[in-house]
Design a protein around this motif. Structure first.
Motif, PDB file in Angstrom:
ATOM      1  N   SER A  12       0.900  -1.221  -0.043  1.00  0.00           N
ATOM      2  CA  SER A  12      -0.132   0.038   0.009  1.00  0.00           C
ATOM      3  C   SER A  12       0.918   1.222  -0.103  1.00  0.00           C
ATOM      4  N   VAL A  13       1.954   1.091   0.657  1.00  0.00           N
ATOM      5  CA  VAL A  13       3.077   2.446   0.643  1.00  0.00           C
ATOM      6  C   VAL A  13       3.607   2.632  -1.007  1.00  0.00           C
ATOM      7  N   MET A  16       1.012   4.314  -2.674  1.00  0.00           N
ATOM      8  CA  MET A  16       0.817   5.668  -2.446  1.00  0.00           C
ATOM      9  C   MET A  16       1.833   6.489  -3.186  1.00  0.00           C
ATOM     10  N   PHE A  17       2.860   6.231  -3.308  1.00  0.00           N
ATOM     11  CA  PHE A  17       3.959   7.018  -3.518  1.00  0.00           C
ATOM     12  C   PHE A  17       4.372   7.051  -5.397  1.00  0.00           C
ATOM     13  N   ARG A  18       3.650   5.814  -5.817  1.00  0.00           N
ATOM     14  CA  ARG A  18       3.982   5.632  -7.265  1.00  0.00           C
ATOM     15  C   ARG A  18       3.631   7.073  -8.087  1.00  0.00           C
ATOM     16  N   SER A  19       2.784   7.638  -7.803  1.00  0.00           N
ATOM     17  CA  SER A  19       2.427   8.800  -8.740  1.00  0.00           C
ATOM     18  C   SER A  19       3.112  10.177  -8.536  1.00  0.00           C
ATOM     19  N   MET A  20       4.067   9.747  -7.321  1.00  0.00           N
ATOM     20  CA  MET A  20       4.992  11.026  -7.317  1.00  0.00           C
ATOM     21  C   MET A  20       6.020  11.394  -8.043  1.00  0.00           C
ATOM     22  N   PRO A  21       6.615  12.373  -8.503  1.00  0.00           N
ATOM     23  CA  PRO A  21       7.839  12.738  -9.380  1.00  0.00           C
ATOM     24  C   PRO A  21       9.173  11.987  -8.784  1.00  0.00           C
ATOM     25  N   SER A  22       9.907  11.438  -9.395  1.00  0.00           N
ATOM     26  CA  SER A  22      11.183  10.761  -8.797  1.00  0.00           C
ATOM     27  C   SER A  22      12.138  11.235  -8.453  1.00  0.00           C
ATOM     28  N   ASN A  23      12.401  12.510  -8.788  1.00  0.00           N
ATOM     29  CA  ASN A  23      13.445  13.486  -8.458  1.00  0.00           C
ATOM     30  C   ASN A  23      14.979  12.783  -8.898  1.00  0.00           C
ATOM     31  N   ILE A  28      11.232   1.873  -6.110  1.00  0.00           N
ATOM     32  CA  ILE A  28      11.303   0.808  -5.079  1.00  0.00           C
ATOM     33  C   ILE A  28      11.086  -0.353  -5.774  1.00  0.00           C
TER      34      ILE A  28
END
Lengths: 325, 325
Positions: A12-13, A16-23, A28
């Motif tokens: 689930s974590v 949650m973060f999949r859509s955020m920019p990878s910088n 993961i």
């Protein structure tokens, strides 16, 4: 109904973060996260936590052993990427009575392991604890981008290999729980050695495709490789190198051996074994091969004279979680 | 005799690793470790641990607030270096009953803070716990080398400034312990905001010399700056900006305000205040000045109409360690 646990949480974590920019970081899913830093170089990052009563028992391990192991389990993940560990950060939660002799001995063990592999301690945190000891280590590694080995890189036809005999740590854990703390396997479990030089060397070989360290047992760690690579693996029962004093199950499903498991272009496999022997004076072990998946089913099969049984039949990796100390 | 504690331990750890090769990292002692990566760029690294019963109480904070704060306290250290936080790693030790609703809400708070500042979660670990919740976060930041602000860079004549009013968190902690969980200051304590944009902006100004975040109170955080810079500081009692509802002591010695404290070339101080006001719509506060040390004595003096008292007279920073929850 199955209880909600560690793996549901991790999934689930990730979601949650999949859509955020990878910088600039790669996602993961490997032993380490990877950050290309230009000039064809990359840094890799990994974090592990060890908790009293779950990962170690303060009446079964010396603080020196716990310190040594805390560093090793982290740099093993770095080595599994084909990278050289260069620095760590250490955070410690310590009850009042652990400051002093206990913490100093812990640090001696941590330092011994750090020195052995040339890894600098660059920061961290020390906090009080109302309960037990909790240890968190972040390790940073460095490698040419071309050397980074990913779990997703296994190819059909690859030979599956491991860097050493398996199961000693699981056998050692049994000894430890039976208060036999000084057997060869108990010592191996309490103070394992990461395959750092081997990982860096294998990282330099183009014929090595996917790699991981064996922290949860090959049944689990190879499973990650074939899922990420969308392949199947067939292991040969009689080729699994079982450590002295360990059972076949220990070798397959036991964790914390910290050997490396990797896949190799089959045309280069024998040459690699020869050169590894020259370099390290120890053999590599061929344990199986990578094959096409059945539809979308990425399983491990275990081949014996009686045929092949698949991992869905019920054998799983060793899990720290819920281990009763 | 004083008990052996956290600070003795940290000192002994620094000493142990001093002689080891640095692998390109700059030493322990700032808010973050710094790694130059070529092309005039640097990465910075910091780790913090938060432990149940010491840093938070699960019956006083919501899991959302704990998650939010866990991210904030770390990226505050990154901002204090003048760097932009880009990624974090999160390790969690959770008792069985915290998996599920509690862990999901914790992650919602962690994600909310991560999104607000564009920080990617790149890895970590989840382990079981026989006791309480333990949280470890490692944050990674990035900046041009020239922007990195070090504690050791304060110069004689510099003006000491802070980015906001102080003491709200200490006052809020009192409210929290008295079960007044919804006061303005309680909310500030439970869900602080790191000065990320401000830190990056100040990093870009050459006239800003030394910088730190206020996690332990200015009495303690400014002390680190003057020790590293081998200077003294004289603060003006009436210039300290005390937050609404806080005492003077809260402002001076309370922790966890997460404002930034920094020193500025005095010729540029007023211009900086003006430009900061334009940029952020809020003032900077001049609170004192950097002066020559008395021999090797790097103290903070507090100046009032009655003269100057020095920090050796007994006021110290807020310490998490031993805080009774």
């Amino acid at each position: 109904m199955r209880e909600y646990g560690e793996f549901d949480f991790i999934e689930s974590v990730c979601e949650m973060f999949r859509s955020m920019p990878s910088n600039g970081f790669e996602g993961i899913g490997d032993d380490c996260a990877v950050l290309p830093i230009g000039g064809d170089e990359a840094l890799v990052f990994t974090s592990d936590m060890l908790n009293e009563g779950v990962h170690f028992l303060t009446d079964k391990s010396t603080p020196f052993q716990i310190g040594y192991k805390s560093l090793m389990v982290n740099i093993s993940d770095v080595a599994a990427m084909g990278a050289k560990p260069v620095a760590t950060m250490l955070s410690l939660a310590l009850p009042n009575e652990r400051f002093g002799e206990w913490s100093e001995e812990f640090m001696s063990g941590y330092k011994k392991a750090s020195k052995r592999y040339g890894v600098k301690l660059i920061g961290g945190d020390t906090v009080g604890s109302k309960t037990g000891v909790c240890i968190s280590v972040t390790a940073i590694g460095r490698a040419p981008m071309a050397n980074i080995k990913r779990r997703s890189a296994a190819k059909v036809g690859d030979v599956v290999m491991v860097t050493g005999r398996l199961g000693a740590s699981a056998a050692g854990l049994r000894d430890v729980l039976a208060d036999k703390l000084t057997t060869r396997n108990a010592k191996f479990h309490l103070m394992p050695e990461a395959r750092v030089k081997e990982g860096v060397w294998l990282g330099e070989r183009e014929c090595v495709h996917a790699m991981a360290d064996i922290s949860d047992g090959i049944a689990s760690d190879l499973q990650h490789i074939i899922e990420k690579s969308k392949r199947r693996a067939i292991l040969s029962e009689k080729a699994i190198p079982v450590a002295c004093g360990a059972s076949f199950d220990d070798a397959l499903c036991g964790g914390e051996d910290y050997e490396l498991i990797f896949t190799v272009d089959k045309r280069q496999a024998d040459n690699l074994i020869e050169r590894f022997q020259e370099q390290f004076g120890r053999p590599l072990y061929k344990i199986g091969r990578i094959v096409r998946p059945n539809y979308d089913c990425y399983q491990i099969g275990l081949e014996s004279d009686e045929g092949v049984i698949y991992s869905s039949a019920g054998w799983g990796g060793f899990s720290h979680f819920g281990w009763e100390g």
